[in-house]
Write a protein that holds these residues in place. Structure first.
Motif, short mmCIF file in Angstrom:
data_model
loop_
_atom_site.label_atom_id
_atom_site.label_comp_id
_atom_site.label_asym_id
_atom_site.label_seq_id
_atom_site.Cartn_x
_atom_site.Cartn_y
_atom_site.Cartn_z
N PRO A 1 5.84 10.52 1.64
CA PRO A 1 4.60 9.75 1.47
C PRO A 1 4.21 9.71 0.00
CG PRO A 1 4.40 11.33 3.28
CD PRO A 1 5.69 11.65 2.56
N GLY A 2 3.87 8.54 -0.49
CA GLY A 2 3.48 8.40 -1.89
C GLY A 2 4.62 8.19 -2.85
N LEU B 1 7.78 6.51 -4.92
CA LEU B 1 8.00 5.21 -5.54
C LEU B 1 9.49 4.93 -5.64
CD1 LEU B 1 5.45 5.50 -8.50
CD2 LEU B 1 5.06 4.54 -6.22
N LEU C 1 7.47 -1.09 2.34
CA LEU C 1 6.25 -1.13 1.53
C LEU C 1 5.03 -1.40 2.40
CD1 LEU C 1 7.54 -3.15 -1.57
CD2 LEU C 1 6.68 -0.80 -1.61
N GLY D 1 4.21 1.84 4.04
CA GLY D 1 3.90 3.00 3.21
C GLY D 1 5.06 3.82 2.72
N ARG D 2 6.29 3.42 3.04
CA ARG D 2 7.46 4.16 2.54
C ARG D 2 8.52 3.16 2.08
NH1 ARG D 2 8.07 9.94 5.59
NH2 ARG D 2 5.87 10.19 6.08
N PRO D 3 8.62 2.96 0.79
CA PRO D 3 7.92 3.65 -0.29
C PRO D 3 6.48 3.17 -0.45
CG PRO D 3 9.28 1.92 -1.21
CD PRO D 3 9.58 1.95 0.27
N ALA D 4 5.70 3.95 -1.22
CA ALA D 4 4.32 3.56 -1.48
C ALA D 4 4.25 2.44 -2.51
CB ALA D 4 3.53 4.77 -1.96
N GLY D 5 5.25 2.36 -3.35
CA GLY D 5 5.30 1.32 -4.37
C GLY D 5 6.73 1.12 -4.83
N ARG E 1 1.44 -2.60 -5.21
CA ARG E 1 2.52 -1.89 -4.54
C ARG E 1 3.90 -2.42 -4.93
NH1 ARG E 1 0.99 -2.60 1.51
NH2 ARG E 1 -0.23 -4.34 0.64
#
Length: 329
Positions: free
Chosen positions: A225-226, A228, A247, A250-254, A281
């Motif tokens: 989580p979180g 990049l 994206l 949420g995986r990856p967060a960016g 993102r």
């Protein structure tokens, strides 16, 4: 002998200024990229020499066989997998290359890493629109950088990342625990282990049949989580639909993508997702990895040197088996 020389894909319009080209030859510089084979052949047909910028214009056998006047191809870089060098040798076409500077790509990787981590683009957009801070960035210090493909550029990125206080985790098919220890990096036993163990993942792989589509839904789902994700190597190494789905979930967060399956990037490309881009993102750049003044001066200067050496009957920096043909009267 007066040559007709085509310099392709000079997007920035700097080729003529960055080298001393042979004054007696006819040089035509083209700033656009042609993807239609027939149109490309029509453009290239009169030319004896073609200078290509990396893989912007592929030269497969099906194109080379339709260019009877072509005697020399000069590519930037010491390797170009989009040129069929075997076909060139069979057709009596010499292929030469240049040196390269991996530092430009390594520096861009760190730039993208910082831009994503500190939310530079959305915060800059907010400030320019009359707003102010809209979110929270993150330091690089203390994070784990996972490097996929630990070659020359991957190693440069690792050196820069250490300056920011990052731990380095690396994976490639050829990297063993012993080699990793000698390089002072932590070794991931598998790609999935690297994806799961890194706060930021950066890809530095050569595109091949083994690496095409290597990173997909399962790999993105394994990310923290979180975390990049950055790709400054080649677009087809990743599965873009899987990245976009990741994206949104949420995986990856960016993610930051400097390379794309089709370049220049079409305006209807799926990665031009305004929601992802506007939220910060997803950051897209137009393959800037090797695009720097110093790198392009090196490329074009050595291209001109390659042409002069070939004209003198002593080709230099020849790539592949290449028939080392000399100019014909």
């Amino acid at each position: 002998m007066t040559l007709r020389i085509a310099v392709l894909d000079d997007y920035a319009g700097i080729a003529r200024d960055y080298a001393d080209w042979p004054g007696e030859d006819r040089i035509e510089v083209f700033r656009d990229t042609i993807s239609d084979p027939d149109a490309l052949v029509a453009r290239l047909l009169p030319h004896n020499v073609i200078c290509v910028m990396r893989e912007r214009t592929p030269l497969p056998a099906t194109i080379l066989e339709r260019l009877p006047n072509l005697r020399l191809i000069v590519t930037s870089g010491a390797r170009n997998l989009s040129i069929d060098t075997a076909a060139a040798a069979r057709l009596g076409i010499t292929v030469c290359g240049t040196e390269s500077r991996g530092s430009a790509t390594a520096e861009l990787t760190m730039t993208l890493m910082l831009a994503l981590s500190r939310r530079i683009v959305p915060e800059a957009n907010s400030a320019s629109a009359g707003g102010w801070q809209t979110g929270m960035g993150r330091d690089l210090s203390g994070l784990t950088l996972g490097i996929v493909g630990y070659g020359r550029i991957g190693a440069m990125v690792a050196r820069l990342a250490r300056v920011f206080g990052m731990r380095i985790l690396a994976w490639s098919r050829s990297l063993t625990p012993e080699k990793a220890a000698a390089l002072d990096v932590d070794h991931a036993a598998s790609l999935t282990e690297l994806m799961a163990g890194a706060d930021i993942v950066s890809v530095h792989l050569v595109l091949s049949e083994e690496t095409r589509g290597l990173i997909g839904a399962a790999e993105f789902a394994a990310m923290r989580p979180g975390a990049l994700f950055l790709n400054t190597s080649r677009g087809p190494v990743i599965q873009v639909p899987a990245l976009l789905d990741g994206l949104r979930n949420g995986r990856p967060a960016g993610a930051a993508l400097d390379v794309h399956d089709i370049e220049p990037l079409p305006q209807d490309a799926p990665q031009i997702d305004r929601d992802l881009i506007d939220s910060g993102r997803l950051l897209l750049t137009p393959h800037l990895g090797y695009v720097s003044e110093q790198t392009f001066r090196l490329f074009y200067t050595q291209m001109a040197e390659d042409i002069a050496a070939w004209k003198a009957g002593a080709p230099i920096r020849v790539i592949g088996a290449g028939a080392q043909s000399t100019p014909k009267a």
